[in-house]
Design an enzyme around this catalytic site. Sequence first.
Site, PDB file in Angstrom:
ATOM      1  N   LYS A 177       0.861  -1.182   0.000  1.00 25.60           N
ATOM      2  CA  LYS A 177       0.000   0.000   0.000  1.00 25.60           C
ATOM      3  C   LYS A 177       0.899   1.235   0.000  1.00 25.60           C
ATOM      4  O   LYS A 177       1.486   1.599   1.012  1.00 25.60           O
ATOM      5  CB  LYS A 177      -0.912   0.040   1.235  1.00 25.60           C
ATOM      6  CG  LYS A 177      -2.065   1.033   1.008  1.00 25.60           C
ATOM      7  CD  LYS A 177      -2.471   1.829   2.224  1.00 25.60           C
ATOM      8  CE  LYS A 177      -1.595   2.979   2.571  1.00 25.60           C
ATOM      9  NZ  LYS A 177      -1.618   4.131   1.635  1.00 25.60           N
ATOM     10  N   GLU A 253      10.019   1.017  10.341  1.00 25.48           N
ATOM     11  CA  GLU A 253      11.013   2.058  10.017  1.00 25.48           C
ATOM     12  C   GLU A 253      10.309   3.381  10.237  1.00 25.48           C
ATOM     13  O   GLU A 253       9.510   3.814   9.396  1.00 25.48           O
ATOM     14  CB  GLU A 253      11.470   1.929   8.557  1.00 25.48           C
ATOM     15  CG  GLU A 253      12.240   0.658   8.248  1.00 25.48           C
ATOM     16  CD  GLU A 253      13.643   0.650   8.824  1.00 25.48           C
ATOM     17  OE1 GLU A 253      14.130   1.714   9.272  1.00 25.48           O
ATOM     18  OE2 GLU A 253      14.250  -0.426   8.850  1.00 25.48           O
ATOM     19  N   CYS A 287      13.843  10.762   6.446  1.00 25.56           N
ATOM     20  CA  CYS A 287      13.885  10.341   7.854  1.00 25.56           C
ATOM     21  C   CYS A 287      15.297  10.469   8.397  1.00 25.56           C
ATOM     22  O   CYS A 287      15.501  10.585   9.597  1.00 25.56           O
ATOM     23  CB  CYS A 287      13.407   8.896   7.969  1.00 25.56           C
ATOM     24  SG  CYS A 287      14.314   7.796   6.884  1.00 25.56           S
ATOM     25  N   GLU A 384      10.514  16.362  14.009  1.00 22.66           N
ATOM     26  CA  GLU A 384      11.070  16.193  12.674  1.00 22.66           C
ATOM     27  C   GLU A 384      10.636  17.400  11.839  1.00 22.66           C
ATOM     28  O   GLU A 384       9.435  17.626  11.670  1.00 22.66           O
ATOM     29  CB  GLU A 384      10.449  14.938  12.056  1.00 22.66           C
ATOM     30  CG  GLU A 384      11.393  13.829  11.831  1.00 22.66           C
ATOM     31  CD  GLU A 384      10.748  12.662  11.116  1.00 22.66           C
ATOM     32  OE1 GLU A 384       9.566  12.365  11.352  1.00 22.66           O
ATOM     33  OE2 GLU A 384      11.441  12.042  10.313  1.00 22.66           O
TER      34      GLU A 384
HETATM   35  P1  NAP Z   1       2.658   8.469   7.526  1.00 21.02           P
HETATM   36  O1  NAP Z   1       1.654   9.536   7.571  1.00 21.02           O
HETATM   37  O2  NAP Z   1       2.897   7.670   8.755  1.00 21.02           O
HETATM   38  O3  NAP Z   1       2.216   7.509   6.326  1.00 21.02           O
HETATM   39  C1  NAP Z   1       2.976   6.411   5.933  1.00 21.02           C
HETATM   40  C2  NAP Z   1       2.071   5.383   5.282  1.00 21.02           C
HETATM   41  O4  NAP Z   1       1.138   4.917   6.246  1.00 21.02           O
HETATM   42  C3  NAP Z   1       1.235   5.923   4.123  1.00 21.02           C
HETATM   43  O5  NAP Z   1       1.094   4.919   3.150  1.00 21.02           O
HETATM   44  C4  NAP Z   1      -0.088   6.214   4.795  1.00 21.02           C
HETATM   45  O6  NAP Z   1      -1.184   6.217   3.922  1.00 21.02           O
HETATM   46  C5  NAP Z   1      -0.179   5.049   5.760  1.00 21.02           C
HETATM   47  N1  NAP Z   1      -1.093   5.274   6.874  1.00 21.02           N
HETATM   48  C6  NAP Z   1      -1.446   6.443   7.453  1.00 21.02           C
HETATM   49  N2  NAP Z   1      -2.337   6.223   8.448  1.00 21.02           N
HETATM   50  C7  NAP Z   1      -2.557   4.883   8.491  1.00 21.02           C
HETATM   51  C8  NAP Z   1      -3.369   4.026   9.295  1.00 21.02           C
HETATM   52  N3  NAP Z   1      -4.135   4.513  10.258  1.00 21.02           N
HETATM   53  N4  NAP Z   1      -3.345   2.705   9.039  1.00 21.02           N
HETATM   54  C9  NAP Z   1      -2.567   2.209   8.066  1.00 21.02           C
HETATM   55  N5  NAP Z   1      -1.769   2.963   7.272  1.00 21.02           N
HETATM   56  C10 NAP Z   1      -1.752   4.283   7.491  1.00 21.02           C
HETATM   57  O7  NAP Z   1       4.082   9.000   7.102  1.00 21.02           O
HETATM   58  P2  NAP Z   1       4.459   9.945   5.858  1.00 21.02           P
HETATM   59  O8  NAP Z   1       4.039  11.321   6.185  1.00 21.02           O
HETATM   60  O9  NAP Z   1       3.994   9.338   4.583  1.00 21.02           O
HETATM   61  O10 NAP Z   1       6.042   9.816   5.866  1.00 21.02           O
HETATM   62  C11 NAP Z   1       6.855  10.600   6.634  1.00 21.02           C
HETATM   63  C12 NAP Z   1       7.325   9.844   7.869  1.00 21.02           C
HETATM   64  O11 NAP Z   1       7.959   8.632   7.483  1.00 21.02           O
HETATM   65  C13 NAP Z   1       8.386  10.603   8.640  1.00 21.02           C
HETATM   66  O12 NAP Z   1       8.139  10.477  10.021  1.00 21.02           O
HETATM   67  C14 NAP Z   1       9.673   9.890   8.268  1.00 21.02           C
HETATM   68  O13 NAP Z   1      10.711  10.017   9.206  1.00 21.02           O
HETATM   69  C15 NAP Z   1       9.202   8.492   8.143  1.00 21.02           C
HETATM   70  N6  NAP Z   1      10.149   7.700   7.343  1.00 21.02           N
HETATM   71  C16 NAP Z   1      10.935   6.791   7.971  1.00 21.02           C
HETATM   72  C17 NAP Z   1      11.867   6.058   7.248  1.00 21.02           C
HETATM   73  C18 NAP Z   1      12.746   5.058   7.924  1.00 21.02           C
HETATM   74  O14 NAP Z   1      13.364   4.266   7.219  1.00 21.02           O
HETATM   75  N7  NAP Z   1      12.850   5.032   9.241  1.00 21.02           N
HETATM   76  C19 NAP Z   1      11.989   6.270   5.877  1.00 21.02           C
HETATM   77  C20 NAP Z   1      11.164   7.218   5.257  1.00 21.02           C
HETATM   78  C21 NAP Z   1      10.237   7.932   6.011  1.00 21.02           C
HETATM   79  P3  NAP Z   1      -1.740   7.608   3.333  1.00 21.02           P
HETATM   80  O15 NAP Z   1      -0.719   8.104   2.419  1.00 21.02           O
HETATM   81  O16 NAP Z   1      -3.002   7.226   2.682  1.00 21.02           O
HETATM   82  O17 NAP Z   1      -1.932   8.522   4.528  1.00 21.02           O
END
Ligand code: NAP
Length: 480
Positions: A177, A253, A287, A384
């Site tokens: 997804k 992650e 990240c 962040e």
């Molecule tokens: P996010 O809001 O947590 O979303 C990530 C994914 O989760 C998206 O596909 C999102 O779908 C989905 N999602 C959101 N709410 C959900 C729920 N209740 N149930 C299931 N899935 C759900 O994060 P983001 O804004 O896309 O990404 C930024 C974050 O990712 C930052 O905190 C960054 O540090 C972190 N990150 C970490 C790494 C690592 O390797 N540690 C790498 C890259 C990014 P939708 O798009 O439909 O909301």
Amino acid sequence: MADDALRTNLFIGGRWRPADSGERFDVIDPGTEQVVASVASAGAIDARAAAAAAAAAQPGWAAKAPRERGEVLRRSWELLMERAEDLARLITLENGKVLAEAIGEITYAAEFFRWFSEEAVRLTGELTKAPGGANRILVLHQAVGVAYLVTPWNFPAAMATRKIAPALAAGCTVVLKPATLTPLTALAVADALHEAGVPDGVVNVVPGKSASTITAAVLEHERVRKLSFTGSTEVGKKLIEQAAGRVLNVSMELGGNAPFIVLADADLDAAIEGAMIAKMRHNGETCTAANRFYVEAPVAEAFSAKLADAMRALPIGHGLTEGNRLGPLVDADTRDKVAELVDSAVAAGAKALVGGEPPGGTGFYYPATVLTNVAADNPILQEEIFGPVAPIVTVADAEEAVRLANSTTMGLVSYVYTGDLAKGLRVAEALESGMVGLNKGIVSDPAAPFGGVKESGMGREGGHEGMLDYTETKYIATDW
Ligand code: NAP
């Protein structure tokens, strides 16, 4: 990529199909705010179909010879590289990062297939004699089963391939997804994998407007045994709770808050070069982005001035226009959150050496910004930023830098610059993070274990560990 080659439907069981409900959603170019494409929006019925397709394909895929799986992965690497330019344009269109960076992302993303094509034949086990001598201990690593993968928008290709490649190498099948802001790249990657010979049902992709609906439907399928998530810590925590219901194998992650430490004996030009990569790669929306700079007092002023000069020199504009080095942020919310963090830091006494004001007009742009005079307890250091903003704190010595660096709930990556390697290693050991860049502004490498400690997550992606994350360990007691 020609418009007619753009994949905008769901990919389930090797077929492209619209959502059962017929619903679709728009993908927006953050540089122009124009619609790029309309994409099918999966619901519960589609999600269940994807899980069923992955479940049906899993035994056959796991039974293939490791070499055969490795060869499919190798062809996937080749095909992604052949399509690098087209895929990179898609990333720029839906995510905003400039084209050169998008090409860099595709190279990195594709490399996971080459690395795991080589790892697929190295899923070794262990045979030992029990210490008491009564039997032999035979240890195997077997594919965990069907894996559900959830990925963010900041690396639309690499965050998907960093999961798909090791999962396939281990013998798992997957349902992916992708983020709603950036589904097009994931669909294009799936198209390439299909053409490279990945059998029907082994990779399924279900973008959709309701992440929670899709997730609930996939996770209740009895053959889904693994949840691998990359995204925010907030959502990660919810998913850990959800996975607990079926005691799923989980990899997380999550968010970062990377400290970037510059000691007085560092080569300042090298530190600036590293800082520009650690801070500015992909508009600061990573990240691993350096989120807090801790600079030893004797070099703090010189470092800040040089960093401001380097930031000032970055041309800002649409990522497809040649020469631009800083593109728009992914959406209005992300841009507004960056602006709020900077405004409140400035209100609390920080000084912007460069940037600090969004330009206005069309597109979600925010300028490269350097903040000095940042107090060690300023909230901008605890969140962040996810944008091109570098807050600098002056510290007395390495001990203070380490204490402040560790004063957060996050622990993904840290950076240290020093001319004294032994001191650098001592600091690296003391830092509470899963990864450390020692005189390096970038740590990501498909051959290395990527991941965090504390609230930055659990499990590792890449390296040999990356494939083990998609296996269960089985112990057989025997004798002869
Ligand atoms: P996010 O809001 O947590 O979303 C990530 C994914 O989760 C998206 O596909 C999102 O779908 C989905 N999602 C959101 N709410 C959900 C729920 N209740 N149930 C299931 N899935 C759900 O994060 P983001 O804004 O896309 O990404 C930024 C974050 O990712 C930052 O905190 C960054 O540090 C972190 N990150 C970490 C790494 C690592 O390797 N540690 C790498 C890259 C990014 P939708 O798009 O439909 O909301």
